[in-house]
Design a protein around this motif. Structure first.
Motif, short mmCIF file in Angstrom:
data_model
loop_
_atom_site.label_atom_id
_atom_site.label_comp_id
_atom_site.label_asym_id
_atom_site.label_seq_id
_atom_site.Cartn_x
_atom_site.Cartn_y
_atom_site.Cartn_z
N GLU A 102 -17.70 22.67 53.03
CA GLU A 102 -18.51 23.46 52.10
C GLU A 102 -19.59 24.24 52.84
N VAL A 103 -20.22 23.60 53.80
CA VAL A 103 -21.29 24.26 54.55
C VAL A 103 -20.72 25.40 55.40
N GLU A 161 -30.71 34.66 52.51
CA GLU A 161 -31.35 33.45 53.04
C GLU A 161 -31.43 33.55 54.57
N ALA A 218 -18.11 27.13 54.77
CA ALA A 218 -17.74 28.21 53.85
C ALA A 218 -18.96 28.99 53.38
N LYS A 219 -20.06 28.29 53.20
CA LYS A 219 -21.29 28.93 52.71
C LYS A 219 -21.97 29.73 53.80
N TYR A 220 -21.85 29.26 55.06
CA TYR A 220 -22.54 29.92 56.17
C TYR A 220 -21.53 30.30 57.26
N VAL A 236 -28.02 35.31 55.56
CA VAL A 236 -26.83 34.92 54.81
C VAL A 236 -27.13 35.08 53.32
N GLY A 237 -26.71 36.17 52.77
CA GLY A 237 -26.94 36.44 51.36
C GLY A 237 -28.40 36.41 50.97
#
Length: 447
Positions: free
Chosen positions: A403-404, A421, A406-408, A418-419
């Motif tokens: 999950e991490v 952030e 995929a998010k970063y 990142v978006g």
């Protein structure tokens, strides 16, 4: 005193293989010519065995493996026909023994039969003690007893006409800057010496140690070098590594000698290449632990040590740990860490006073202190080979690695957006030290 320094030639940012090999050949000629003065008892044999002491796989990027391979070829050749590498003793310290795969990867072409395993609990001898006054100063009055200087029995066996300690100088959480005599007294030292030295470093304070060549623990090691290493045919080959313009690691400096001069010169260069001072404190830090190098939190917590002077209060260190499957490097340490957890300095010290087991394993106490955030920031471990229950029992947050990732995605070393952030990313924490000026100058980081 023997001292040589090699830097990249004009117009180049790193030392290439040709310069490295020619320099090592010159170093060995100097060492052999100097042995009669440095260690006369070891210089009277026609055929001289050579002992190499490199780091283990956790210092793969040091280029120590390449250096040892080169030395293996140089010694026994026309350059040094009467000297031959007969033993390689990786400076494991508290780490697990190198696997055959690690040896073949780090030391390609070298005979695996040359490699020995350092047993820090059994195969050592105490050669003397540093005075209690130095220990009391270093431990801020907590301990007042002599520090035992211990070495692997092979070093003291008088079998070798030349001993070459190889390694990288880089900021370090226990001794301020890694290598030099740490490679001997900690890397191939004994349980009593390692326990006490790690504990001294922890109670003195990582933030007061890391990135500083001069500190009370190093003073103890220097005392031991002067008093107890005399008469050994011992020479150091030290590297400083840094990133080139293409982002790849390259050798920025090569240092050779038999006393602190080579270490001091390497430290000065390392600070320029391995210490990143950040203009602001990131609230989100993501640190990658390459699976081939980091298989325990004992090793992986460099993600915490090396970034703790950078991360903002209330921030988070998110650790990508695909290879981490345990806490300690051996079963005894692993069990103690699981029982205690990273619960903060005050609580760890309280538990130590109540536990004979912890008092007998001060390196574990030190590790627990090093890995605690003191409540200043959060740590989230994304370690798929540990369960959520195991991670949370150690007082860390548990994260899902997939999950991490995929998010970063596609992070690069340094600052990332990142978006919307802001994220600060480190691809391998073993390669340096990161801090904000206020925390480094004050020596305060919450620990």
């Amino acid at each position: 005193m023997v001292f040589e320094e090699v830097l990249p030639p004009e117009g180049k940012s790193g030392i290439d293989d040709d310069l490295l090999n020619s320099s090592l050949s010159r170093f060995m000629s100097i060492a052999i010519d100097s042995v009669a003065d440095v260690a006369p008892k070891r210089s009277d044999c026609k055929h001289q065995p050579v002992l190499l002491i490199p780091p283990d796989f956790t210092r793969f990027h040091s280029q120590a493996g390449k250096i040892c391979c080169s030395l293996d070829g140089i010694l026994g050749s026309n350059t040094a026909p009467n000297h031959k590498v007969t033993d390689v003793l990786p400076a494991l310290g508290t780490h697990a023994p190198m696997t055959p795969s690690q040896i073949s990867t780090m030391f390609p072409g070298m005979d695996p039969a040359l490699f020995r395993v350092h047993d820090w609990r059994n195969d050592v001898k105490t050669v003397g003690h540093a005075p209690a006054s130095l220990v009391e100063k270093a431990s801020r009055g907590i301990i007042s007893k002599p520090w035992p200087a211990q070495l692997n029995n092979m070093i003291l066996s008088e079998r070798h006409g030349l001993i070459v300690s190889v390694g990288q100088v880089v900021p370090h959480e226990v001794t301020g800057m890694a290598n030099y005599n740490k490679n001997l007294f900690v890397g191939v030292g004994g349980v009593d010496a390692i326990n006490l030295s790690h504990f001294i470093g922890a109670v003195y304070g990582m933030e007061r140690m890391m990135g500083r060549a001069d500190n009370p623990l190093r003073e103890i090691l220097e005392y031991a070098s002067v008093e107890f290493l005399g008469g050994l045919p011992l020479f150091y080959v030290l590297t400083v590594m840094g990133k080139g313009e293409d982002g790849e690691l390259e050798m920025k400096g090569l240092f050779f000698g038999n006393d602190r001069s080579c270490f001091d010169a390497a430290c000065s260069l390392s600070i320029k290449h391995n210490f990143t001072m950040l203009p602001r404190m990131p609230t989100k830090v993501i640190v990658n632990l390459p699976a081939s190098e980091f298989h325990s939190t004992w090793l992986g917590n460099k993600a915490i040590y090396r970034l703790r002077m950078a991360v903002a209060d209330g921030g988070e260190v998110l650790i990508l740990a695909p290879g981490v499957s345990r806490f300690g490097e051996d079963d005894a340490c692993d069990e103690l860490i699981r029982k205690t957890g990273y619960c903060g300095t005050d609580r760890v010290m309280e538990m130590m006073r109540e536990s004979d087991e912890l008092r007998e394993n001060l390196s574990v106490v030190a590790h627990l202190i090093h890995g605690s955030t003191e409540g200043r920031f959060q740590v989230t471990y994304c370690a798929p080979n540990l369960t959520r229950a195991e991670v949370e029992a150690a007082n860390y947050n548990y994260g899902d690695l997939d999950e991490v990732l995929a998010k970063y995605p596609n992070l690069v070393d340094g600052w990332n957006d990142v978006g919307g952030e802001e994220v600060f990313y480190v691809s391998n924490p073993a390669l340096g030290l990161w801090a904000h000026p206020s925390r480094f100058e004050d020596g305060e980081g919450g620990g």
